[in-house]
Design a protein around this motif. Structure first.
Motif, PDB file in Angstrom:
ATOM      1  N   ARG A   1      -2.391   0.637  -9.583  1.00  0.00           N
ATOM      2  CA  ARG A   1      -1.986  -0.769  -9.437  1.00  0.00           C
ATOM      3  C   ARG A   1      -2.446  -1.350  -8.102  1.00  0.00           C
ATOM      4  N   LEU A   2      -2.427  -0.522  -7.058  1.00  0.00           N
ATOM      5  CA  LEU A   2      -2.810  -0.988  -5.721  1.00  0.00           C
ATOM      6  C   LEU A   2      -4.291  -0.784  -5.412  1.00  0.00           C
ATOM      7  N   GLY A   3      -5.003  -0.120  -6.324  1.00  0.00           N
ATOM      8  CA  GLY A   3      -6.421   0.117  -6.107  1.00  0.00           C
ATOM      9  C   GLY A   3      -6.713   1.087  -4.986  1.00  0.00           C
TER      10      GLY A   3
ATOM     11  N   GLU B   1      -4.376  10.382  -3.408  1.00  0.00           N
ATOM     12  CA  GLU B   1      -4.044  11.071  -2.158  1.00  0.00           C
ATOM     13  C   GLU B   1      -3.417  10.118  -1.148  1.00  0.00           C
ATOM     14  N   ASP B   2      -3.974   8.912  -1.028  1.00  0.00           N
ATOM     15  CA  ASP B   2      -3.427   7.939  -0.078  1.00  0.00           C
ATOM     16  C   ASP B   2      -2.039   7.470  -0.512  1.00  0.00           C
ATOM     17  N   ALA B   3      -1.883   7.220  -1.801  1.00  0.00           N
ATOM     18  CA  ALA B   3      -0.594   6.767  -2.312  1.00  0.00           C
ATOM     19  C   ALA B   3       0.470   7.853  -2.116  1.00  0.00           C
TER      20      ALA B   3
ATOM     21  N   GLY C   1       3.012  11.404 -11.839  1.00  0.00           N
ATOM     22  CA  GLY C   1       2.633  10.319 -12.742  1.00  0.00           C
ATOM     23  C   GLY C   1       2.958   8.955 -12.161  1.00  0.00           C
ATOM     24  N   GLY C   2       4.124   8.850 -11.534  1.00  0.00           N
ATOM     25  CA  GLY C   2       4.521   7.592 -10.911  1.00  0.00           C
ATOM     26  C   GLY C   2       3.603   7.209  -9.769  1.00  0.00           C
ATOM     27  N   ILE C   3       3.188   8.197  -8.981  1.00  0.00           N
ATOM     28  CA  ILE C   3       2.281   7.927  -7.865  1.00  0.00           C
ATOM     29  C   ILE C   3       0.917   7.471  -8.377  1.00  0.00           C
ATOM     30  N   ARG C   4       0.450   8.101  -9.446  1.00  0.00           N
ATOM     31  CA  ARG C   4      -0.838   7.685 -10.026  1.00  0.00           C
ATOM     32  C   ARG C   4      -0.790   6.240 -10.501  1.00  0.00           C
ATOM     33  N   THR C   5       0.315   5.869 -11.139  1.00  0.00           N
ATOM     34  CA  THR C   5       0.470   4.497 -11.622  1.00  0.00           C
ATOM     35  C   THR C   5       0.443   3.518 -10.452  1.00  0.00           C
ATOM     36  N   THR C   6       1.155   3.870  -9.382  1.00  0.00           N
ATOM     37  CA  THR C   6       1.176   3.018  -8.188  1.00  0.00           C
ATOM     38  C   THR C   6      -0.206   2.914  -7.571  1.00  0.00           C
TER      39      THR C   6
END
Length: 258
Positions: free
Chosen positions: A200-202, A206-208, A192-197
Motif C-alpha cells: 500500500r505504501l510502495g 524489509e523496510d516496512a 502478511g499484514g506487513i506485506r499488505t502495508t
C-alpha cells in the motif's frame, strides 16, 4: 524448571501454525500428550511429526473448531482434557462501517462463543478431577484498540469479561482460567499484514518490517517460542494461584502502568 505436567492431556486449538503451534510445542516439551487442530492437512502432519520428537502422544483433528462437528471431534479424541488452549483465527482488517450484521455475528462466534462452548464442555470434568488449566489466546488489542480490528477486539474483550466471573467461580476446584494477550509476534499473520502495508505504501517488505519493529520498545518482534513458554507456565503446577488474569506479552508496545 519441571512444570509438573508430564503425562497430562491437552487440547490445543488452531495449533498447526503460529502461536497455537508454539503452545503445543512447549507443552510437548513438558511431557504433555496432545490433541492438535487445524484445517491444513499438510501443516498438521508436519506439526505432529515435530511434536512427536518429544516422545508424547499426538492426535490430529482436522476440523473447524467453531463448528459443532469440530468441537465434537476434539472431545472424541480427548474426552477428559487436563488442559485446554483456546485459539482461533479472527476477522480480517476492515473498517467498522463495512461490517454488516452477518459478519459481526461470525466474528463474535469465532472469538467469543467458540472458546466459551469449549470451556463449558470440559470445565466441570476438570473440577471433578480437581485439576485443570484453561488458557485463551486473545490479543493486545483488547486493552489497546487497533483500528480495523474492532470486531476482533470487541469479541475477545467480551470473552475476557465473561470469564472474569467464571474463573473465580471454579477456582476452588483446582481449575484456572487465564488469557494471554499477544502483541506483534513473528508469525505468518504478522508477515502478511506487513506485506499488505508495504504494498500500500510502495515500499519493500524489509523496510516496512523494520519500521514496525522500531515502533516496539523492545526493538523487535516476539518469537513464537517465547509465547509458547508463557502458555506452558500458565498450564503448570506452579501457576495454580494465578487465575482470572490477562497476561500482556508485547515487548512494551502498550504504554500503560496497569
Amino acid at each position: 524448571m519441571d512444570l509438573g505436567i508430564s503425562g497430562r492431556k491437552a487440547i490445543v486449538c488452531a495449533s498447526s501454525r503460529g502461536l497455537g503451534r508454539a503452545c503445543a510445542m512447549s507443552l510437548a516439551e513438558a511431557g504433555v500428550d496432545l490433541v492438535i487442530n487445524g484445517r491444513d492437512e499438510q501443516k498438521l502432519a508436519s506439526t505432529q511429526k515435530e511434536l512427536e520428537k518429544f516422545g508424547v502422544t499426538v492426535t490430529v483433528v482436522m476440523a473447524d473448531v467453531s463448528s459443532a462437528e469440530g468441537q465434537a471431534a476434539l472431545f472424541a479424541a480427548c474426552p477428559a482434557p487436563d488442559i485446554l488452549v483456546n485459539n482461533n483465527g479472527g476477522p480480517p482488517f476492515r473498517d467498522f462501517r463495512e461490517i454488516d450484521r452477518e459478519a459481526m455475528l461470525a466474528g463474535v462466534t469465532m472469538n467469543m462463543v467458540t472458546p466459551l462452548e469449549l470451556i463449558r464442555a470440559c470445565v466441570d470434568g476438570m473440577g471433578e478431577r480437581g485439576w485443570g488449566r484453561i488458557v485463551n489466546i486473545t490479543s493486545s488489542s483488547v486493552v489497546s484498540p487497533i483500528p480495523g480490528l474492532d470486531l476482533s477486539s470487541g469479541a475477545r474483550a467480551g470473552l475476557t469479561s465473561f470469564l472474569a466471573g467464571v474463573s473465580r467461580s471454579v477456582a476452588s476446584t483446582g481449575v484456572t482460567i487465564n488469557q494471554i494477550m499477544p502483541g506483534a509476534f513473528d508469525t505468518d499473520r504478522l508477515q502478511g499484514g506487513i506485506r499488505t502495508t508495504a504494498e500500500r505504501l510502495g515500499e519493500s517488505y524489509e523496510d516496512a518490517a523494520a519500521k514496525r519493529a522500531a515502533s516496539i520498545p523492545a526493538g523487535r518482534f516476539g518469537q513464537p517460542e517465547e509465547f509458547g513458554a508463557a502458555c506452558a507456565f500458565l498450564c503448570s503446577t506452579h501457576a495454580s494461584y494465578i487465575t482470572g488474569q490477562s497476561l500482556l506479552i508485547d515487548g512494551g508496545a502498550v504504554n500503560k502502568a496497569f
